[in-house]
Design an enzyme around this catalytic site. Structure first.
Site, PDB file in Angstrom:
ATOM      1  N   TYR A 326     -74.522 -85.580  66.227  1.00  0.00           N
ATOM      2  CA  TYR A 326     -75.981 -85.535  66.264  1.00  0.00           C
ATOM      3  C   TYR A 326     -76.507 -86.247  67.507  1.00  0.00           C
ATOM      4  CZ  TYR A 326     -80.760 -85.591  64.484  1.00  0.00           C
ATOM      5  OH  TYR A 326     -82.112 -85.401  64.325  1.00  0.00           O
ATOM      6  N   HIS A 373     -76.250 -93.093  62.434  1.00  0.00           N
ATOM      7  CA  HIS A 373     -75.396 -92.129  63.106  1.00  0.00           C
ATOM      8  C   HIS A 373     -74.372 -92.819  63.976  1.00  0.00           C
ATOM      9  CE1 HIS A 373     -79.253 -89.565  62.920  1.00  0.00           C
ATOM     10  NE2 HIS A 373     -78.491 -89.275  61.898  1.00  0.00           N
TER      11      HIS A 373
END
Length: 903
Positions: A326, A373
């Protein structure tokens, strides 16, 4: 047949994930946001229009409850999702794992309203690979209400700021302007930098540069050195000067001018030097952390020439197709599997000696890093090299950059030695002078074998080396040459996209995921334009910034805007509530005035004063004014009238270049004032030269009795021409353009023309660029035919070709391309055309965005004629819309409370 419904944001992501999940799953896209605050009066339901807060669509009197609506172009898609949900036995909301994605998931849940008994899961993943997707299905979670609250707070903050402040700009600066909570602060940064450049005064300083000879016994015999000190006092350099062109008061240095520097160089012609000192230090450079959003945007700009929006668009495609993790993240950490993959690749490609004994761990330097993340890295438990991906173009280049940075982050340090040598001698005039030479040798390149970071200035890069002879203290050296060199201080460098992003992040303004859109907004609004890669503020931005600084000082403050990010982080962590923080921002508290009071009690604002900027100091009498049609100059005429003359300012003239001398030049050749050149030898018409809004040009003067339909011939001056030097002969040549060069082998006419993007040849629809404007007047048929015999170069010259190819549409399966049309750029799959919106551009448009535009176009039906049938249908649609929105508000409140209780 029952199935599990998985909803993601984009069609591309849906295709990839659908392939991994296989039978039993239906993966569909929401095509971005499915619900938002009303964007216009037409979208605002009648139910709230008569409310005091109806224009805002936020009930500021009752907890700042937002009133969401489904845009008209999304209603058909929502109906499709509801149909798919009817037959589903489970619902997975698989939007991105950040605040925005969490909010989209919540809006989907609130709007779709799955029936009782259908389990709802929040599915999250950081990369789109088969193992990651299968693991995400097996380990879902619930919607995080705190993240949703934080996103709602940001959205409402931006709505309150924009809808309250923008009307002030319309009334006092110019209609159609917009203000934004972060965009206005970003504009102020660019304006402040230009103010520094305008206040800057050039200073000169001199030094000596010498080339020295260490003698024949040294392999590295000749080496350069610069004058360091005279009589033990350091020589001045650029950093010792302030913006006023004077030495800083704290600088204890020798300021050499040209006379003294040249005299000193002459006095050193016969000087012998000895080595006063040799200082050797070990050099060590550790690798850079893996990419996060902002560092990726900066390096993509430096190394690949990509704008922030293009970099993020390309990264989005890489992520959705399973190549990288991501791309919106504050984190610099890597998972254990990623560290293992990187170390294995280092060992395979560079050798075991480049692998550190233990894995490297990078701590995030971003305050309140919010996203759960990893850093941006190649996807998977094993990394594909760029050659193994099969990627091409921008996707290959960006993947290669990410791959190199990730692999390098798990390599050993670069080590070497840095040496500084000081050489001393006596000038013939008695001064004791010292020259300094610095060098660096890298003995083990370590991570530099894989990756070298770009720089924003001209300083040496990490892998640069300068070798010096192996001298020791007391050695004698001679000077091969000593010369005096003059320097001028330079104004502060303007921001580029990369450096503006860096500045915003260092000031903790905004979030990394928003920087690309912020920069795109201030460019599209006309507040800022690009000169090369530099960001230059328009004079309009000066007026807007001045108004905000004088009347909304808190809201335009760098510190306040950064503090609001802390507030949003506190809401996301559940430590603060949305309603309380919004109330303080809007209504104020204690001694702090809220936005509403500032707007309601604004008082008188002198619009003319806001738009007036003195040129050359207040005593010059010359002012720049920002007018409705652009900036212009006003100044006294020869008779003493204070505004006796005017002159337009070219749109592309940077504010710091508008000096008193430049203003005088513009007054001498103002727009509209004609310079008589003579009579055209063929037409018999008078020819004049003028300075227009878009630059100087020549034109014929039509007689008074000429028909209204008649238009005079005009021609822009070449870049090598000026109004002062252009002659009648030059004008006649310019008016002959476009010029017929001849006919091609097929008999089609070839013409030479000057266009917006420079000189070119045109044959039918086939255009070819020329290298210089002079060729327009000199190129012959033979040379033109040779140019057309060459393969056509890709670029703007391909008028009939698509501007960009995006891939196949997920619905029709047909190729989607971007084309230039009569009314602007548009995307098409061959069946439907969809015009690009204001926020879109050819360089930043992605397949996913194009699919969204085409989906909206399809929802309107195949032809305009169908929409005209039966006027009775319109009221029914309106009624349905009212009914839907009325239910939404109630559902929003109850669903949210239920979700909170559940979690």
């Amino acid at each position: 047949m029952a199935h599990k419904l998985v909803i993601v944001e984009s069609p591309a992501k849906a295709r990839t994930i659908g392939g991994y999940l296989g039978q039993g799953y239906v993966v569909e896209s929401s095509i971005g946001h499915i619900r938002d605050l009303p964007q216009s009066a037409a979208d605002t339901p009648a139910k709230i229009k008569d409310k005091p807060w109806g224009r805002l669509a936020v009930d500021v009197d009752h907890g700042f409850e937002p009133y969401y609506v489904v845009p008209r172009d999304k209603k058909a898609h929502i109906a499709k999702l509801k149909t798919l949900l009817k037959d589903a036995d489970e619902l997975y909301l698989a939007t991105d794992e950040d605040r925005e994605g969490e909010a989209i998931a919540w809006h989907l849940l609130d709007e779709l309203k799955p029936k009782k008994g259908v389990p709802v899961h929040r599915m999250v993943f950081h990369e789109i690979t088969k193992p990651a997707i299968l693991a995400a299905v097996e380990n879902p979670r619930q919607i995080n209400d705190d993240l949703v609250e934080a996103q709602e707070a940001r959205r409402i903050l931006d709505r309150l700021y924009g809808y309250e402040v923008s009307p002030v700009l319309w009334k006092k600066v110019m209609s159609g302007l917009s203000a934004g909570r972060v965009q206005s602060v970003a504009t102020r940064l660019v304006v402040d930098k230009e103010r520094e450049r305008m206040a800057f005064r050039v200073a000169s300083y001199w030094d000596l540069e010498g080339t020295f000879d260490a003698g024949s016994k040294h392999e590295q015999r000749m080496f350069p050195a610069k004058l360091h000190s005279v009589d033990d006092v350091r020589v001045a350099r650029g950093s010792d000067f302030g913006q006023d062109g004077q030495l800083k008061a704290s600088a204890n240095v020798v300021h050499l001018d040209r006379t003294r520097a040249e005299a000193l160089a002459s006095a050193l012609q016969d000087t012998t030097y000895d080595v006063r000192s040799v200082e050797s230090k070990p050099y060590r450079r550790s690798p850079y952390a893996p990419f996060r959003t902002t560092t990726l945007q900066q390096e993509a700009g430096r190394k690949l020439g990509m704008s922030a929006s293009v970099a993020m668009s390309v990264a989005q495609r890489l992520y959705e197709n399973g190549f990288i993790t991501y791309m919106r993240t504050d984190s610099t950490t890597l998972s254990d599997s990623a560290v293992g993959a990187a170390r294995a690749q280092v060992r395979e490609l560079y050798g075991a000696e480049y692998v550190p004994d233990s894995p490297r761990v990078y701590a995030s330097k971003v305050k309140n890093a919010q996203e759960a993340h990893e850093a941006i890295r190649p996807a998977g438990d094993t990394f594909r090299t760029p050659a193994q991906t099969g990627l091409t173009g921008d996707q290959f280049r960006l993947y290669e950059l990410i791959w190199m940075r990730t692999v390098a982050s798990q390599m050993k340090d670069a080590v070497g030695n840095s040496v500084t040598i000081r050489l001393g001698g006596a000038a013939a005039t008695g001064e004791d002078v010292v020259f300094s030479a610095s060098g660096r040798v890298i003995t083990f390149h370590g991570f530099l074998k894989a990756y070298v970071e770009g720089t924003d200035d001209d300083s040496a890069k990490d892998d640069a080396q300068t070798r010096l002879p192996n001298l020791t203290q007391g050695d004698a050296v001679s000077a091969a040459s000593v010369t005096a060199n003059g320097h001028e201080t330079k104004p502060p460098a303007r921001y580029t996209e990369a450096t503006l992003i860096k500045e915003l992040e260092e000031r903790e303004i905004g979030r990394p995921s928003t920087y690309a859109s912020i920069i795109g907004t201030i460019l599209n609004r006309g507040y800022v334009y690009k000169k090369g890669t530099a960001l230059v503020p328009a004079w309009l931005a000066f007026s807007v910034t001045r108004l905000l600084e004088e009347h909304f000082p808190r809201q335009i403050s760098y510190e306040f805007t950064a503090q609001m990010e802390d507030v949003l982080d506190e809401i996301a962590a559940g430590r603060k509530t949305r309603a309380e923080e919004l109330a303080e921002f809007y209504f104020g508290s204690g001694d702090v005035e809220g936005l509403k009071k500032l707007v309601d009690e604004l008082g008188d604002i002198d619009a003319r004063e806001l738009a007036t900027f003195p040129v050359g100091g207040p005593d010059s009498g010359i002012n720049l004014r920002v007018g409705r049609y652009g900036p212009y100059l006003e100044g006294p005429d020869d008779e003493g009238n204070p505004i006796g003359k005017r002159a337009n300012v070219p749109d592309d003239l940077p504010p710091d270049e508008l000096t008193l001398e430049k203003a005088t030049e513009l007054f001498a050749n103002p727009a509209g004032e004609e310079i008589e050149l003579g009579v055209h030898p063929e037409s018999g018409l008078h020819v004049v030269a003028k300075n227009g809004r878009f630059g100087p040009y020549v034109t014929e003067v039509l007689p008074d009795d000429a028909p209204k339909s008649a238009k005079p011939r005009t021609g822009s001056l070449f870049k090598s021409m000026t109004l002062d030097t252009v002659s009648l002969e030059d004008a006649v040549k310019l008016l002959s353009l476009p010029r017929v060069v001849g006919a091609g082998e097929d008999g089609e006419e070839i013409t030479a023309q000057n266009g917006r993007y420079g000189p070119y040849l045109k044959k039918g629809t086939d255009s070819r660029s020329l290298t210089s404007e002079d060729q327009l007047l000199t190129i012959g048929l033979d040379e033109a035919l040779r140019i057309y015999a060459q393969p056509k170069q890709r670029g703007r010259a391909a008028a009939a070709a698509p501007l960009k190819e995006l891939g196949n549409d997920p619905v029709s399966g047909q190729p989607v391309v971007v084309k230039a049309g009569r009314f602007g750029e548009y995307v098409t799959d061959g069946e439907y055309n969809a015009t690009l919106r204001k926020e879109d551009s050819v360089e930043s448009i992605t397949l996913e965005r194009a699919a969204e535009l085409l989906e909206e176009r399809r929802a309107k039906g195949p032809a305009k004629k169908a929409a005209k049938k039966g006027a009775k249908k319109a009221p029914a649609k309106k009624a349905a819309a009212k009914k839907t929105t009325a239910k939404k508000t109630t559902a929003k409140k109850t669903t949210k409370k239920a979700a909170a209780k559940k979690s």
